[in-house]
Design a protein around this motif. Structure first.
Motif, short mmCIF file in Angstrom:
data_model
loop_
_atom_site.label_atom_id
_atom_site.label_comp_id
_atom_site.label_asym_id
_atom_site.label_seq_id
_atom_site.Cartn_x
_atom_site.Cartn_y
_atom_site.Cartn_z
N GLY A 114 0.78 -1.22 0.00
CA GLY A 114 0.00 0.00 0.00
C GLY A 114 0.81 1.27 0.00
O GLY A 114 1.79 1.40 0.72
N ALA A 115 0.39 2.21 -0.83
CA ALA A 115 0.88 3.58 -0.87
C ALA A 115 2.39 3.70 -0.97
O ALA A 115 3.02 4.42 -0.22
CB ALA A 115 0.37 4.35 0.34
N GLN A 124 5.76 0.28 3.70
CA GLN A 124 4.57 1.00 3.26
C GLN A 124 4.74 2.51 3.46
O GLN A 124 5.46 2.96 4.32
CB GLN A 124 3.33 0.50 4.01
CG GLN A 124 3.24 0.93 5.46
CD GLN A 124 4.05 0.08 6.42
OE1 GLN A 124 4.86 -0.74 6.02
NE2 GLN A 124 3.82 0.29 7.71
N GLY A 125 4.05 3.25 2.59
CA GLY A 125 4.04 4.70 2.71
C GLY A 125 5.28 5.40 2.20
O GLY A 125 5.40 6.61 2.34
N ILE A 184 14.42 0.93 3.88
CA ILE A 184 13.69 2.19 3.91
C ILE A 184 12.42 1.96 4.71
O ILE A 184 11.54 1.19 4.30
CB ILE A 184 13.39 2.70 2.49
CG1 ILE A 184 14.70 2.82 1.68
CG2 ILE A 184 12.66 4.03 2.56
CD1 ILE A 184 14.49 3.11 0.21
N GLY A 185 12.32 2.63 5.85
CA GLY A 185 11.21 2.43 6.78
C GLY A 185 9.92 3.10 6.35
O GLY A 185 9.89 3.94 5.44
N PRO A 186 8.83 2.77 7.05
CA PRO A 186 7.51 3.31 6.72
C PRO A 186 7.49 4.83 6.67
O PRO A 186 8.07 5.51 7.50
CB PRO A 186 6.62 2.81 7.88
CG PRO A 186 7.32 1.59 8.39
CD PRO A 186 8.78 1.85 8.20
N ASN A 187 6.80 5.33 5.65
CA ASN A 187 6.55 6.76 5.45
C ASN A 187 7.79 7.61 5.23
O ASN A 187 7.72 8.84 5.33
CB ASN A 187 5.71 7.33 6.60
CG ASN A 187 4.40 6.58 6.73
OD1 ASN A 187 3.70 6.39 5.74
ND2 ASN A 187 4.09 6.12 7.92
N ALA A 188 8.91 7.00 4.91
CA ALA A 188 10.12 7.77 4.59
C ALA A 188 9.94 8.42 3.22
O ALA A 188 9.26 7.88 2.34
CB ALA A 188 11.34 6.87 4.60
N VAL A 189 10.57 9.58 3.05
CA VAL A 189 10.54 10.30 1.78
C VAL A 189 11.98 10.55 1.35
O VAL A 189 12.78 11.09 2.11
CB VAL A 189 9.78 11.64 1.91
CG1 VAL A 189 9.87 12.44 0.61
CG2 VAL A 189 8.33 11.40 2.30
N ASN A 222 9.58 7.67 8.74
CA ASN A 222 9.25 9.10 8.69
C ASN A 222 10.43 10.02 8.40
O ASN A 222 10.29 11.24 8.53
CB ASN A 222 8.56 9.55 9.99
CG ASN A 222 7.27 8.80 10.22
OD1 ASN A 222 6.44 8.71 9.32
ND2 ASN A 222 7.11 8.23 11.39
N ALA A 223 11.56 9.49 7.99
CA ALA A 223 12.71 10.33 7.66
C ALA A 223 12.45 11.05 6.33
O ALA A 223 11.80 10.52 5.43
CB ALA A 223 13.98 9.50 7.55
#
Length: 191
Positions: free
Chosen positions: A93-94, A111-112, A135-140, A156-157
């Protein structure tokens, strides 16, 4: 567990991707049975698209299927994206990856995650990610930057600058911490 190069030559890219999930070499039939898992199913379709030219009937067929499952599963990863063997999607997802991005071998993406192109400024372009990167969740990750080998990017990084090999990246803005064996225990069953 690392595998000798002699053994790896006998396996397809799809087998190497699926090996990352369980640490077992699977037959074609076993791979199809594992496709009940959305992450693995998407990787299977992506690799089929990458194997066939988009101008052939089989290429059109696989791209049509991939497009359907992009919408269904929420993965926006294109066949044009250069992705090394041993690709692993941790959760479905996403996930958005720019088609101009380059990703090395044995990379995990949760994810994310967004791996995006910057359209202006000093880092205009898409990221290049090394081998054995988690690469962890919601990283950009954004812009024409280079992420080295053995890098752990925390959840979240926000990463918009180069990261040297053997590093841990945390926070927004990203803080880069030198760390040998940064991905130890996070990336299993490498090929």
């Amino acid at each position: 567990m690392n595998v000798s190069p002699h053994i790896m030559k006998k396996h397809t890219t799809i087998q190497k991707d699926f090996y990352r999930e369980s640490g077992k070499w699977l037959s074609g039939k076993d791979i199809l049975l594992k496709c009940i898992n959305p992450n693995l199913h998407y990787i299977f379709l992506l690799r089929k698209c990458q194997k066939h030219s988009k101008k052939t009937i089989s290429g059109i067929f696989w791209r049509f299927l991939l497009r359907h499952y992009q919408i269904k599963y929420g993965f926006q990863i294109y066949p044009e994206t250069e992705i090394g063997e041993g690709f692993y999607l941790g959760h479905w997802g996403a996930v958005v990856i720019n088609p101009k991005a380059k990703i090395g071998k044995n990379c995990n993406i949760a994810q994310g995650v967004t791996i995006a192109q910057a359209n202006r400024g000093r880092y205009e372009g898409a990221p290049e990610i090394g081998n054995q990167v988690w690469i962890g969740p919601n990283a950009v990750i954004v812009g024409k930057i280079k992420i080295g080998d053995n890098v752990l990017i925390a959840p979240n990084a926000y990463v918009n600058s180069d990261v040297a090999s053997d590093s841990l990246v945390i926070g927004n803005p990203a803080q880069i911490i030198s760390k040998e064996n940064a991905t130890e225990g996070y990336i299993n069953f490498t090929v």
